[in-house]
Design an enzyme around this catalytic site. Sequence first.
Site, mmCIF file in Angstrom:
data_model
loop_
_atom_site.group_PDB
_atom_site.id
_atom_site.type_symbol
_atom_site.label_atom_id
_atom_site.label_comp_id
_atom_site.label_asym_id
_atom_site.label_seq_id
_atom_site.Cartn_x
_atom_site.Cartn_y
_atom_site.Cartn_z
ATOM 1 N N HIS A 19 0.942 -1.209 0.027
ATOM 2 C CA HIS A 19 0.010 0.059 0.161
ATOM 3 C C HIS A 19 0.914 0.990 -0.118
ATOM 4 O O HIS A 19 0.671 2.226 -0.729
ATOM 5 C CB HIS A 19 -0.885 0.001 1.282
ATOM 6 C CG HIS A 19 -1.999 -1.088 1.310
ATOM 7 N ND1 HIS A 19 -2.262 -1.627 2.509
ATOM 8 C CD2 HIS A 19 -3.004 -1.327 0.229
ATOM 9 C CE1 HIS A 19 -3.202 -2.565 2.207
ATOM 10 N NE2 HIS A 19 -3.708 -2.297 1.049
ATOM 11 N N LYS A 43 -15.532 -8.319 4.245
ATOM 12 C CA LYS A 43 -14.125 -8.680 5.097
ATOM 13 C C LYS A 43 -14.367 -8.465 6.429
ATOM 14 O O LYS A 43 -15.347 -7.549 6.926
ATOM 15 C CB LYS A 43 -13.175 -7.626 4.525
ATOM 16 C CG LYS A 43 -12.460 -7.734 3.062
ATOM 17 C CD LYS A 43 -11.500 -6.839 2.778
ATOM 18 C CE LYS A 43 -11.112 -7.102 1.481
ATOM 19 N NZ LYS A 43 -10.045 -6.096 1.018
ATOM 20 N N ARG A 93 -1.251 -6.436 -8.260
ATOM 21 C CA ARG A 93 -0.248 -7.386 -7.832
ATOM 22 C C ARG A 93 0.029 -8.520 -8.895
ATOM 23 O O ARG A 93 1.250 -8.973 -9.004
ATOM 24 C CB ARG A 93 -0.675 -7.896 -6.435
ATOM 25 C CG ARG A 93 -0.320 -7.081 -5.271
ATOM 26 C CD ARG A 93 -0.846 -7.683 -4.021
ATOM 27 N NE ARG A 93 -2.266 -8.005 -4.210
ATOM 28 C CZ ARG A 93 -3.230 -8.220 -3.186
ATOM 29 N NH1 ARG A 93 -2.879 -7.937 -1.903
ATOM 30 N NH2 ARG A 93 -4.638 -8.489 -3.483
ATOM 31 N N SER A 131 -2.842 -7.690 2.811
ATOM 32 C CA SER A 131 -3.356 -7.469 4.196
ATOM 33 C C SER A 131 -3.761 -8.885 4.927
ATOM 34 O O SER A 131 -3.527 -9.080 5.968
ATOM 35 C CB SER A 131 -4.305 -6.503 4.412
ATOM 36 O OG SER A 131 -3.792 -5.212 3.978
#
Length: 168
Positions: A19, A43, A93, A131
């Site tokens: 990030h 989440k 990514r 994360s």
Amino acid sequence: MNARIGVYPGTFDPVTLGHMDIIRRGAKLVDRLVIGVTTNPSKSPMFTLDERMAMVKREVADIGGEIHVVSFDSLLMDFAEREKAGVIVRGLRAVADFEYEYQMAGMNQQLNNRIETVFLMADVALQPIASRLVKEIAMFGGDIRKFVPPAVSDEVIARVNRIGRKGS
């Protein structure tokens, strides 16, 4: 001249070195970067919204440029419009990220075609960091220091110690 405003949205639970890489690089592309810390119904966050806001604010304090950290709980395009942003900054990514982000960018363009989505590839060394995986590694007692800033590592470890580690 109108300021170029970009929005970088995410849950940042916790904020990772990946990030931070996107924030540093994104801040160079716009006059003002608004980091939108949001909730995601799919989440289960380890940290509260206020804790994540404080974490991100602390970590971006030394980055140059005009960076604002704000929370939002709405459609991304509504948030971007409210912030007068012309750009959404997203980090990629891997191919799996691309497919999801491509679909989201297409939907967002249908909602508001005045706001462009810009994709930044994460630094190669940071591409595997997520994360979700940082939290999982911490929950099993693994070393997360190479994935998150030092103060964030301390906060994650303290939280894991408070809620209990798995496999112990």
